[in-house]
Design a protein around this motif. Structure first.
Motif, PDB file in Angstrom:
ATOM      1  N   LYS A 134       0.740  -1.008  -0.026  1.00  0.00           N
ATOM      2  CA  LYS A 134       0.020   0.156  -0.178  1.00  0.00           C
ATOM      3  C   LYS A 134       0.973   1.142   0.174  1.00  0.00           C
ATOM      4  N   ALA A 135       0.361   2.162  -0.952  1.00  0.00           N
ATOM      5  CA  ALA A 135       1.272   3.498  -0.999  1.00  0.00           C
ATOM      6  C   ALA A 135       1.459   4.347   0.477  1.00  0.00           C
ATOM      7  N   SER A 136       0.314   3.964   1.278  1.00  0.00           N
ATOM      8  CA  SER A 136       0.418   4.676   2.710  1.00  0.00           C
ATOM      9  C   SER A 136       1.120   4.150   3.637  1.00  0.00           C
ATOM     10  N   LYS A 137       1.870   3.071   3.402  1.00  0.00           N
ATOM     11  CA  LYS A 137       2.887   2.369   4.115  1.00  0.00           C
ATOM     12  C   LYS A 137       4.312   2.623   3.672  1.00  0.00           C
ATOM     13  N   VAL A 138       4.547   3.554   2.450  1.00  0.00           N
ATOM     14  CA  VAL A 138       5.633   3.703   1.804  1.00  0.00           C
ATOM     15  C   VAL A 138       6.087   5.046   1.831  1.00  0.00           C
ATOM     16  N   LEU A 139       7.371   5.118   2.087  1.00  0.00           N
ATOM     17  CA  LEU A 139       8.162   6.525   1.823  1.00  0.00           C
ATOM     18  C   LEU A 139       9.062   6.265   0.503  1.00  0.00           C
ATOM     19  N   THR A 140       8.632   6.973  -0.579  1.00  0.00           N
ATOM     20  CA  THR A 140       9.454   6.925  -1.908  1.00  0.00           C
ATOM     21  C   THR A 140      10.485   7.930  -1.792  1.00  0.00           C
ATOM     22  N   VAL A 141      11.721   7.780  -2.304  1.00  0.00           N
ATOM     23  CA  VAL A 141      12.877   8.551  -2.113  1.00  0.00           C
ATOM     24  C   VAL A 141      13.477   8.516  -3.655  1.00  0.00           C
ATOM     25  N   PHE A 142      13.461   9.860  -4.122  1.00  0.00           N
ATOM     26  CA  PHE A 142      14.053   9.786  -5.420  1.00  0.00           C
ATOM     27  C   PHE A 142      15.287  10.529  -5.301  1.00  0.00           C
ATOM     28  N   LEU A 143      16.519  10.199  -5.952  1.00  0.00           N
ATOM     29  CA  LEU A 143      17.791  10.846  -5.634  1.00  0.00           C
ATOM     30  C   LEU A 143      17.873  11.477  -7.114  1.00  0.00           C
ATOM     31  N   GLY A 144      18.034  12.935  -6.850  1.00  0.00           N
ATOM     32  CA  GLY A 144      18.113  13.809  -7.989  1.00  0.00           C
ATOM     33  C   GLY A 144      19.519  14.230  -8.051  1.00  0.00           C
ATOM     34  N   ARG A 145      19.928  15.426  -8.910  1.00  0.00           N
ATOM     35  CA  ARG A 145      21.120  15.905  -8.910  1.00  0.00           C
ATOM     36  C   ARG A 145      21.507  16.859  -8.087  1.00  0.00           C
ATOM     37  N   LEU A 205       8.174  11.350  -1.434  1.00  0.00           N
ATOM     38  CA  LEU A 205       6.757  11.188  -1.554  1.00  0.00           C
ATOM     39  C   LEU A 205       6.225  10.255  -0.242  1.00  0.00           C
ATOM     40  N   ASP A 206       5.600  11.095   0.734  1.00  0.00           N
ATOM     41  CA  ASP A 206       5.244  10.350   1.802  1.00  0.00           C
ATOM     42  C   ASP A 206       3.878   9.639   1.748  1.00  0.00           C
ATOM     43  N   GLY A 207       3.564   8.386   1.828  1.00  0.00           N
ATOM     44  CA  GLY A 207       2.410   7.717   1.881  1.00  0.00           C
ATOM     45  C   GLY A 207       1.387   8.087   0.720  1.00  0.00           C
ATOM     46  N   ILE A 208       1.886   8.333  -0.383  1.00  0.00           N
ATOM     47  CA  ILE A 208       1.067   8.746  -1.514  1.00  0.00           C
ATOM     48  C   ILE A 208       1.814   8.131  -2.880  1.00  0.00           C
ATOM     49  N   ARG A 248      16.793  12.805   7.347  1.00  0.00           N
ATOM     50  CA  ARG A 248      16.762  12.100   8.465  1.00  0.00           C
ATOM     51  C   ARG A 248      15.341  12.438   9.316  1.00  0.00           C
ATOM     52  N   SER A 249      15.252  13.671   9.553  1.00  0.00           N
ATOM     53  CA  SER A 249      13.782  13.909  10.207  1.00  0.00           C
ATOM     54  C   SER A 249      12.754  13.557   9.558  1.00  0.00           C
ATOM     55  N   GLU A 250      12.633  13.529   8.044  1.00  0.00           N
ATOM     56  CA  GLU A 250      11.555  13.122   7.302  1.00  0.00           C
ATOM     57  C   GLU A 250      11.293  11.750   7.317  1.00  0.00           C
ATOM     58  N   VAL A 251      12.503  10.945   7.446  1.00  0.00           N
ATOM     59  CA  VAL A 251      12.333   9.503   7.484  1.00  0.00           C
ATOM     60  C   VAL A 251      11.667   9.304   8.873  1.00  0.00           C
ATOM     61  N   PHE A 252      11.985   9.632   9.887  1.00  0.00           N
ATOM     62  CA  PHE A 252      11.678   9.398  11.235  1.00  0.00           C
ATOM     63  C   PHE A 252      10.002   9.769  11.360  1.00  0.00           C
ATOM     64  N   LYS A 253       9.684  10.846  10.819  1.00  0.00           N
ATOM     65  CA  LYS A 253       8.451  11.314  10.718  1.00  0.00           C
ATOM     66  C   LYS A 253       7.429  10.192   9.918  1.00  0.00           C
ATOM     67  N   ALA A 254       7.845   9.869   8.983  1.00  0.00           N
ATOM     68  CA  ALA A 254       7.359   9.028   8.130  1.00  0.00           C
ATOM     69  C   ALA A 254       7.429   7.665   8.874  1.00  0.00           C
ATOM     70  N   GLN A 255       8.359   7.318   9.607  1.00  0.00           N
ATOM     71  CA  GLN A 255       8.418   5.820  10.144  1.00  0.00           C
ATOM     72  C   GLN A 255       7.277   6.106  11.343  1.00  0.00           C
TER      73      GLN A 255
END
Length: 197
Positions: A75-86, A93-96, A117-124
């Motif tokens: 489920k997208a609501s359980k996922v934090l998607t991380v895109f690595l840019g330039r 994208l947190d939960g969506i 790190r703070s965004e990962v902890f929030k999503a976690q």
């Protein structure tokens, strides 16, 4: 060692007075140099040089049977998607899902380090408080890491470090972007002529 060298002495130049002998001191530094080299040699041999460190990487358990196991879709609501840019940019994208209408507004740009790190902890915290553990006792929070054409090898190592620091046990690296993700990210992940140099 220090030694005293006597100089002068005897009678003056005919005036009949007895003059005191002049003494000059000279310090011999040869033993001090020897001691310095002995200390340098001792500390070079006694200290340990820095050892190369390696990163522990969580990998799936080895499966005995080669059949693919049926699992429920993530489920997208359980996922934090991380895109690595330039330029060390990270898009989250947190939960969506990327094909959701709100995805463009929810896409966050952060930098590596405390901001990410703070965004990962929030999503976690959000996911683990909303959903229960699965049958095997695994926490529901999952991170999907998506390197892009403009990200570097250093970015991949940095994000794996962040997973270790945040104690995220369930993460997956996916090396392609869907069409909706490409449309969502736009020119943030498309190569430019200066990227090739």
């Amino acid at each position: 060692m220090a030694e005293i060298v006597e100089s002068g002495g005897g009678k003056g130049k005919g005036d009949g007075k007895v003059r005191a002998k002049k003494l000059s001191t000279r310090v011999d530094m040869t033993p001090m140099v020897d001691l310095g080299f002995l200390l340098i040699t001792f500390f070079m041999l006694a200290t340990t040089l820095s050892k190369p460190t390696s990163m522990t990487l969580n990998v799936p358990d080895k499966q005995e049977d080669k059949k693919e196991q049926e699992t429920e879709p993530l489920k997208a609501s359980k996922v934090l998607t991380v895109f690595l840019g330039r330029n060390d940019d990270v898009y989250l994208l947190d939960g969506i899902a990327a094909d959701d209408d709100k995805a463009k507004d929810q896409l966050k740009k952060v930098r590596f380090g405390s901001e990410l790190r703070s965004e990962v902890f929030k999503a976690q915290t959000r996911v683990n408080s909303q959903f229960e553990k699965d049958e095997e006792g695994n926490l529901p929070f999952v991170v999907v890491i998506k390197p892009t054409e403009v990200s570097t090898y250093k970015n991949v190592v940095d994000i794996l470090d962040e997973m270790a620091i945040t104690k995220t046990k369930r993460y997956a690296m996916v090396d392609f972007l869907t069409d909706t993700e490409k449309a969502l990210l736009g020119d943030k992940v498309t190569p430019r002529p200066e990227d090739e140099n």
